[in-house]
Design a protein around this motif. Structure first.
Motif, PDB file in Angstrom:
ATOM      1  N   ARG A 141       5.812   1.419  56.739  1.00 16.21           N
ATOM      2  CA  ARG A 141       6.817   2.137  55.972  1.00 16.21           C
ATOM      3  C   ARG A 141       8.227   1.709  56.374  1.00 16.21           C
ATOM      4  O   ARG A 141       9.099   1.532  55.527  1.00 16.21           O
ATOM      5  CB  ARG A 141       6.667   3.642  56.197  1.00 16.21           C
ATOM      6  N   ARG A 145      11.110   0.170  53.971  1.00 14.70           N
ATOM      7  CA  ARG A 145      12.455   0.731  53.939  1.00 14.70           C
ATOM      8  C   ARG A 145      13.507  -0.357  54.233  1.00 14.70           C
ATOM      9  O   ARG A 145      14.528  -0.455  53.555  1.00 14.70           O
ATOM     10  CB  ARG A 145      12.511   1.863  54.963  1.00 14.70           C
TER      11      ARG A 145
ATOM     12  N   ILE B  53      10.626  10.428  40.335  1.00 13.44           N
ATOM     13  CA  ILE B  53      10.656  10.640  41.777  1.00 13.44           C
ATOM     14  C   ILE B  53      12.101  10.504  42.216  1.00 13.44           C
ATOM     15  O   ILE B  53      12.761   9.517  41.880  1.00 13.44           O
ATOM     16  CB  ILE B  53       9.811   9.591  42.529  1.00 13.44           C
ATOM     17  N   GLU B  55      14.923   9.864  45.018  1.00 12.85           N
ATOM     18  CA  GLU B  55      14.987   9.158  46.292  1.00 12.85           C
ATOM     19  C   GLU B  55      15.087  10.172  47.420  1.00 12.85           C
ATOM     20  O   GLU B  55      15.891  11.093  47.371  1.00 12.85           O
ATOM     21  CB  GLU B  55      16.217   8.248  46.299  1.00 12.85           C
ATOM     22  N   GLN B  59       6.766  12.706  47.443  1.00 13.48           N
ATOM     23  CA  GLN B  59       6.254  12.086  46.226  1.00 13.48           C
ATOM     24  C   GLN B  59       4.745  12.273  46.124  1.00 13.48           C
ATOM     25  O   GLN B  59       4.059  12.451  47.119  1.00 13.48           O
ATOM     26  CB  GLN B  59       6.594  10.600  46.226  1.00 13.48           C
ATOM     27  N   ARG B  71      12.168   1.356  39.829  1.00  9.96           N
ATOM     28  CA  ARG B  71      12.475   1.908  41.152  1.00  9.96           C
ATOM     29  C   ARG B  71      13.877   1.464  41.514  1.00  9.96           C
ATOM     30  O   ARG B  71      14.206   0.284  41.378  1.00  9.96           O
ATOM     31  CB  ARG B  71      11.465   1.414  42.175  1.00  9.96           C
ATOM     32  N   GLY B  93       4.387   6.451  43.433  1.00  7.57           N
ATOM     33  CA  GLY B  93       4.398   7.675  44.223  1.00  7.57           C
ATOM     34  C   GLY B  93       3.503   7.563  45.443  1.00  7.57           C
ATOM     35  O   GLY B  93       3.184   8.561  46.070  1.00  7.57           O
ATOM     36  N   SER B  95       2.836   6.160  49.337  1.00  9.17           N
ATOM     37  CA  SER B  95       3.562   5.731  50.527  1.00  9.17           C
ATOM     38  C   SER B  95       2.571   5.495  51.648  1.00  9.17           C
ATOM     39  O   SER B  95       1.520   6.134  51.708  1.00  9.17           O
ATOM     40  CB  SER B  95       4.565   6.796  50.954  1.00  9.17           C
ATOM     41  N   ALA B 102      10.348   9.461  49.618  1.00  8.17           N
ATOM     42  CA  ALA B 102      10.362   8.222  48.836  1.00  8.17           C
ATOM     43  C   ALA B 102      11.541   7.349  49.269  1.00  8.17           C
ATOM     44  O   ALA B 102      12.650   7.837  49.429  1.00  8.17           O
ATOM     45  CB  ALA B 102      10.474   8.550  47.352  1.00  8.17           C
ATOM     46  N   THR B 103      11.273   6.071  49.458  1.00  7.55           N
ATOM     47  CA  THR B 103      12.364   5.176  49.848  1.00  7.55           C
ATOM     48  C   THR B 103      13.159   4.724  48.630  1.00  7.55           C
ATOM     49  O   THR B 103      14.191   4.084  48.779  1.00  7.55           O
ATOM     50  CB  THR B 103      11.840   3.926  50.572  1.00  7.55           C
TER      51      THR B 103
END
Lengths: 245, 245
Positions: A141, A145, B53, B55, B59, B71, B93, B95, B102-103
DNA sequence: CGAGTGTTTGATAATGTTCAAGAAGCGTGG
DNA sequence: CCACGCTTCTTGAACATTATCAAACACTCG
């Protein structure tokens, strides 16, 4: 492969560092601890420039104990884009799909010491809620990012903003590993590497750095860099501190 | 939230499409099939512009059945960077970390029809080798791969190359879902959206498109776009076909 | 028809690149 | 310790690419 084992004192220090990294998300189980120690006993040092993971090749999980690496792709005409840097305490060689080909190459920028952690890829899938499993997912993750941040830098920001943004990111990440002071750190990057990460020419990177120095936003002695007003820098670059929860 | 249910004929077509997407990686178990059908029975349509979604918000997993999404991240001064597009057949959605923020924001570009698939986030962790689990991971890996491509485009390529690269990516992905012909597809993007994805000004995107048309590399009638010589385009942009194994 | 959104055009300016060359730093071997 | 060669950094000048601004045009929808 020019593998070397670090000397005794160094290897003890790195083992402690590694165990701290591994238990940052919680205590390891006995089995995890044993597997981690087994991996750490195989730590070894490779010279700067080594290719640790070839793009498109299968990859195995490692923990970076010392030195800097980078993730990159090289275009067919020789241009290179650096996706990001791998710092001590980072895991690399992880993929969401087991055994999938690496989407990016990983290269040692300085001499690096790494330890294999084969269990990490296993536990990610078999025990996602274990300490090691959570670490692996967190790493994936964080990489996503960081990639998003990189896209924003390259797509929307000026050279000036990009440079600031990257310096702040590196400082943040190093500080989290207790490898940086409150406002300075060692940046072992040539301007060429910096340029390939920022999508700029070397000349322009050089001039942008000079501008930052002229404005007293940064200072540098050798490869140590000093961020003089982090709050101001963060505002200029619209920097969002990394929430590495 | 302006939720609407698609009409009967449409919803049947979309259900079939969804089931084909869901079993592309292998047959679903009975339990998976049941969960999927439950989600599909809740499919609904949202108008273009809806924020699916936010940021930084939590999500939940969905399957996009129809329409295009994107996105993005919006900077504090209003600049926007688009990370990539979400096409029918894509999951979103998801991760790597359960319940993580959510990034990136996800916004509907056209009216979209989506179906919730809460089970996807579960199975990713509890049954990683199930059909749904593998689908979820594949999606995460594909996103990472697409993000890397985006970084390379923005960091190293000229406007001309960027545009070609993006068009080829979209064509490839649509073709995989049988939503594009061999060398043409419907591109429901304004030049402004294209610009925010490519990190260019609208004016420059416009001129670059004109250049491609002048050189007969592409043609467009309305929002349908024609790639006249895919092999040549791929060479120009150093395009690497997506291995979506 | 009129308003709004999206596309196209021209002129001008800013940002960043390329080329070329010199200066400074650094490790190595004599 | 110095001399040498190499890499990295720095500088200037010319150039290319891309952005900005402003305005006209086209299309769609009510």
């Amino acid at each position: 492969m020019n593998r070397v084992r670090p000397d005794r004192a160094e290897s003890g220090r790195l083992r402690d560092f590694a165990l701290a990294c591994l238990s940052r998300q919680g205590e390891m189980s006995a089995a995890e601890d044993q597997a981690a120690r087994a991996g750490l006993s195989e730590m070894h040092t490779l010279p700067g420039g080594s290719e640790l993971i070839a793009e498109g090749a299968p990859q195995h999980p490692f923990l970076l104990l010392n030195g800097w690496g980078l993730r990159q792709r090289v275009l067919s005409d020789g241009r290179r884009q650096i996706f990001g840097f791998v710092l001590p305490g980072d895991f690399f060689g992880l993929s969401a799909c087991r055994g999938a080909a690496a989407t990016a190459g990983m290269v040692a920028l300085t001499p690096v010491t790494v330890a294999p952690l084969p269990l990490l890829a296993e536990m990610m899938h078999t025990a996602p809620n274990s300490t090691l499993g959570r670490l692996a997912w967190r790493q994936i993750r964080n990489e996503e990012r960081a990639l998003c941040d990189q896209v924003v830098r390259l797509g929307q920001q000026s050279a000036y903003e990009r440079l600031i943004g990257l310096l702040l990111e590196l400082h943040d990440r190093l500080k989290e590993m207790r490898l940086a002071d409150d406002n300075s750190f060692v940046l072992p990057l040539t301007q060429e590497v910096l340029s390939d990460a920022l999508g700029l020419s070397v000349v322009h990177t050089n001039r942008t750095l000079q501008q930052l120095r002229r404005e007293h936003l940064i200072e540098s002695r050798g490869s140590t860099i000093n961020l003089n007003d982090i709050a101001l820098l963060a505002e200029i670059a619209d920097y969002r501190p990394v929430t590495r929860a």
